[in-house]
Design a protein around this motif. Structure first.
Motif, PDB file in Angstrom:
ATOM      1  N   LYS A 137       0.829  -1.212   0.000  1.00 50.59           N
ATOM      2  CA  LYS A 137       0.000   0.000   0.000  1.00 50.59           C
ATOM      3  C   LYS A 137       0.859   1.257   0.000  1.00 50.59           C
ATOM      4  O   LYS A 137       0.346   2.351  -0.178  1.00 50.59           O
ATOM      5  CB  LYS A 137      -0.922  -0.012   1.222  1.00 50.59           C
ATOM      6  N   THR A 138       2.164   1.117   0.260  1.00 52.51           N
ATOM      7  CA  THR A 138       3.047   2.301   0.245  1.00 52.51           C
ATOM      8  C   THR A 138       4.261   2.026  -0.648  1.00 52.51           C
ATOM      9  O   THR A 138       4.659   0.871  -0.847  1.00 52.51           O
ATOM     10  CB  THR A 138       3.575   2.625   1.662  1.00 52.51           C
ATOM     11  N   LYS A 139       4.841   3.139  -1.157  1.00 53.71           N
ATOM     12  CA  LYS A 139       6.026   3.007  -2.015  1.00 53.71           C
ATOM     13  C   LYS A 139       7.198   2.460  -1.211  1.00 53.71           C
ATOM     14  O   LYS A 139       8.021   1.701  -1.722  1.00 53.71           O
ATOM     15  CB  LYS A 139       6.360   4.356  -2.645  1.00 53.71           C
ATOM     16  N   ASN A 140       7.255   2.862   0.078  1.00 50.44           N
ATOM     17  CA  ASN A 140       8.332   2.348   0.937  1.00 50.44           C
ATOM     18  C   ASN A 140       8.311   0.829   1.041  1.00 50.44           C
ATOM     19  O   ASN A 140       9.350   0.178   0.982  1.00 50.44           O
ATOM     20  CB  ASN A 140       8.199   2.932   2.357  1.00 50.44           C
ATOM     21  N   SER A 141       7.100   0.291   1.202  1.00 49.72           N
ATOM     22  CA  SER A 141       7.057  -1.174   1.345  1.00 49.72           C
ATOM     23  C   SER A 141       7.401  -1.854   0.010  1.00 49.72           C
ATOM     24  O   SER A 141       8.010  -2.924   0.019  1.00 49.72           O
ATOM     25  CB  SER A 141       5.717  -1.648   1.912  1.00 49.72           C
ATOM     26  N   VAL A 142       7.071  -1.240  -1.122  1.00 52.95           N
ATOM     27  CA  VAL A 142       7.494  -1.807  -2.410  1.00 52.95           C
ATOM     28  C   VAL A 142       9.021  -1.864  -2.460  1.00 52.95           C
ATOM     29  O   VAL A 142       9.613  -2.891  -2.827  1.00 52.95           O
ATOM     30  CB  VAL A 142       6.962  -0.970  -3.611  1.00 52.95           C
ATOM     31  N   MET A 143       9.670  -0.751  -2.051  1.00 58.38           N
ATOM     32  CA  MET A 143      11.138  -0.700  -2.086  1.00 58.38           C
ATOM     33  C   MET A 143      11.736  -1.745  -1.150  1.00 58.38           C
ATOM     34  O   MET A 143      12.684  -2.439  -1.513  1.00 58.38           O
ATOM     35  CB  MET A 143      11.649   0.692  -1.651  1.00 58.38           C
ATOM     36  N   LYS A 144      11.153  -1.842   0.045  1.00 60.39           N
ATOM     37  CA  LYS A 144      11.703  -2.756   1.060  1.00 60.39           C
ATOM     38  C   LYS A 144      11.623  -4.217   0.571  1.00 60.39           C
ATOM     39  O   LYS A 144      12.615  -4.960   0.607  1.00 60.39           O
ATOM     40  CB  LYS A 144      10.913  -2.581   2.364  1.00 60.39           C
ATOM     41  N   ILE A 145      10.441  -4.582   0.080  1.00 58.62           N
ATOM     42  CA  ILE A 145      10.256  -5.979  -0.344  1.00 58.62           C
ATOM     43  C   ILE A 145      11.078  -6.281  -1.596  1.00 58.62           C
ATOM     44  O   ILE A 145      11.678  -7.349  -1.716  1.00 58.62           O
ATOM     45  CB  ILE A 145       8.754  -6.274  -0.527  1.00 58.62           C
ATOM     46  N   SER A 146      11.157  -5.302  -2.499  1.00 59.17           N
ATOM     47  CA  SER A 146      11.969  -5.502  -3.703  1.00 59.17           C
ATOM     48  C   SER A 146      13.428  -5.731  -3.321  1.00 59.17           C
ATOM     49  O   SER A 146      14.088  -6.632  -3.844  1.00 59.17           O
ATOM     50  CB  SER A 146      11.866  -4.290  -4.629  1.00 59.17           C
ATOM     51  N   ASN A 147      13.921  -4.902  -2.382  1.00 59.19           N
ATOM     52  CA  ASN A 147      15.318  -5.064  -1.947  1.00 59.19           C
ATOM     53  C   ASN A 147      15.557  -6.434  -1.339  1.00 59.19           C
ATOM     54  O   ASN A 147      16.582  -7.066  -1.601  1.00 59.19           O
ATOM     55  CB  ASN A 147      15.692  -3.984  -0.919  1.00 59.19           C
ATOM     56  N   GLU A 148      14.595  -6.891  -0.539  1.00 55.26           N
ATOM     57  CA  GLU A 148      14.750  -8.225   0.070  1.00 55.26           C
ATOM     58  C   GLU A 148      14.883  -9.291  -1.023  1.00 55.26           C
ATOM     59  O   GLU A 148      15.687 -10.215  -0.905  1.00 55.26           O
ATOM     60  CB  GLU A 148      13.533  -8.548   0.952  1.00 55.26           C
ATOM     61  N   ILE A 149      14.078  -9.153  -2.069  1.00 54.79           N
ATOM     62  CA  ILE A 149      14.136 -10.164  -3.147  1.00 54.79           C
ATOM     63  C   ILE A 149      15.476 -10.067  -3.884  1.00 54.79           C
ATOM     64  O   ILE A 149      16.137 -11.077  -4.107  1.00 54.79           O
ATOM     65  CB  ILE A 149      12.936 -10.011  -4.107  1.00 54.79           C
ATOM     66  N   PHE A 150      15.902  -8.819  -4.205  1.00 58.37           N
ATOM     67  CA  PHE A 150      17.206  -8.668  -4.885  1.00 58.37           C
ATOM     68  C   PHE A 150      18.341  -9.208  -4.014  1.00 58.37           C
ATOM     69  O   PHE A 150      19.340  -9.694  -4.522  1.00 58.37           O
ATOM     70  CB  PHE A 150      17.475  -7.193  -5.221  1.00 58.37           C
ATOM     71  N   ASN A 151      18.163  -9.093  -2.680  1.00 57.20           N
ATOM     72  CA  ASN A 151      19.228  -9.572  -1.783  1.00 57.20           C
ATOM     73  C   ASN A 151      19.159 -11.072  -1.520  1.00 57.20           C
ATOM     74  O   ASN A 151      19.861 -11.588  -0.663  1.00 57.20           O
ATOM     75  CB  ASN A 151      19.181  -8.808  -0.450  1.00 57.20           C
TER      76      ASN A 151
END
Ligand code: AMP
Ligand code: GLY
Length: 419
Positions: A157-171
């Motif tokens: 629901k927020t851009k921050n959570s998109v960034m956070k989850i995307s980073n977790e996947i890239f990591n």
């Protein structure tokens, strides 16, 4: 025939029962199976991703036909491996299994063939995520590319959570995924449509609706599925024609043209919005627990169906269904989908008086000297057939109360949209 069934869930117990009913069946072995399958088949404990071992068991038991239940061995190429070794096997090849094994592959196939699906962007790095965020409305759905046991999708629901989850996947949160798919959020009614396909034809194989969230009123984290019912009332004749013409036919044609035709069950996960179906996901197998509500409605001999698919003459077989509706409620270990205790005794199962419309499909169970213990998060599928969903649900809850398993929990509201 001697038949081997790969997998150990409720889906496999439902398939096993149906295979057991066939006049063509001589012996069934389940790799590895569960306490339920052990009553009608021989369970053999093996790592189903150890293809060499699986092959040696198949040869040892003189197996004439192999059925693959779950996605992981399909995506990793078990069917190709067994076929190379001259084994008759039902299930899609490794390439076609990318429909489930890679969300990026599936979305590209949609784009190339104009299949209706949510707008998306495949991202290999942070910059691509930022770029998509700039031009998209929230919420946004983030999906790990590869298999993630139902845990790879987050609705943000927020851009921050998109960034956070995307980073977790890239990591490297999911070993299977270096990239991800970002998608617009589709609002609507979810439903699943199933077919069985051979290299040339396909046939309808039921509809169902599952309940993925752990909590009542569809709240809490996602699970593998807490219950399901069939048929899915969200799919009418008009929508069905659109699903076939706009989604199924172009997908099968694209794989055929590529020289990798699809042969197996195909699970078409849909969002129905304003009378239009959008593809949410493909699964290259039956659903679990959807299979547990579709198989009890199937009249036709399932082994004959499998053989028709393998021999590419599904067009010559009639697949018939009972009129009755079916529902299943999953009895889970307390704590699921988080941490839960294993090896809890389940008493009272033998004392249940089941009628012809009731089925208990086992999932995470094992039989130790005649006693049934839980070994998984989803433990038992209490299933029943009838003409009215509210009556079926009452019957299932009555049975669950009789089992009275203190370490378990279940959703009492399965089917709330149709009751
Ligand atoms: P999937 O593994 O792709 O089926 O996603 C799991 C669940 O997330 C689906 O069953 C939907 O409930 C939800 N979901 C996935 N993609 C979308 C989307 N684009 N819009 C809305 N909900 C979605
Ligand atoms: N019940 C959802 C699935 O089988 O993927």
């Amino acid at each position: 025939m001697n038949i081997a069934l790969i997998g150990s869930g409720g889906r496999e117990h439902a398939l096993c029962r149906k295979i057991f009913e066939s006049k063509l069946t001589n012996k069934i072995i389940c790799l590895p199976g569960n306490a339920g399958t052990s009553e009608i088949a021989q369970n053999i404990s093996v790592d189903i991703l150890d293809f060499k071992k699986v092959l040696s068991i198949i040869n040892l038991y003189q197996i004439n036909l192999v059925i693959v239940g779950p996605e992981e061995p399909l995506v990793k190429g078990l069917v190709d491996y067994l076929k190379k070794n001259k084994i008759k096997v039902f299930g899609p090849n490794k390439y076609a299994s990318k429909l489930e094994g890679s969300k990026a592959f599936m979305k590209m196939l949609c784009k190339q063939n104009k299949i209706p699906t949510a707008n998306f962007q495949i991202c290999k790095n942070k910059n691509q995520v930022v770029k998509f965020l700039k031009k998209s409305k929230l919420p946004i759905v983030v999906k790990a590319d590869g298999l993630a046991a139902g845990k790879g999708v987050s609705i943000c629901k927020t851009k921050n959570s998109v960034m956070k989850i995307s980073n977790e996947i890239f990591n490297g949160k999911f070993k299977s995924s270096k990239k991800l798919v970002l998608e617009e959020f589709l609002d609507g009614e979810e439903a699943s449509y199933f077919i069985i396909a051979d290299n040339k034809n396909f046939k309808f194989f039921g509809t169902a609706q599952d309940h993925k969230r752990v909590g009542e009123n569809d709240t809490g984290p996602n699970t593998g599925g807490m219950g399901a019912y069939s048929p899915a009332l969200a799919i009418n004749k008009k929508i069905e024609i659109k699903i076939i013409d706009k989604i199924i036919k172009p997908t099968l044609l694209a794989l055929k043209k590529n020289g990798t035709p699809y042969n197996g069950f195909l699970y078409v996960g849909l969002m129905i919005k304003n009378g239009e179906p959008y593809l949410i996901e493909f699964n290259v197998r039956m659903g679990d627990p959807e299979c547990q509500v579709i198989i009890p409605r199937l009249k036709t001999d399932i082994v004959k169906i499998f053989l028709s698919a393998i021999n590419n003459n599904l067009n010559k077989i009639n697949i018939n269904w009972y009129n009755k509706k079916c529902m299943t409620i999953v009895l889970c270990s307390k704590g699921y989908p988080g941490n839960y205790k294993k090896n809890n005794l389940i008493q009272n199962l033998n004392k249940l008086k089941l009628n012809n419309n009731d089925f208990i499909f086992h999932a995470g169970t094992k039989n130790v000297n005649g006693q049934i213990f839980s070994v998984g998060g989803r433990v038992l599928n209490i299933t029943s057939k009838g003409f009215k969903f509210n009556k079926i649900r009452m019957r299932i809850i009555y049975l669950i109360k009789k089992i009275n398993w203190k370490q378990g929990f279940f959703r009492k509201d399965i089917g709330w949209k149709v009751i």
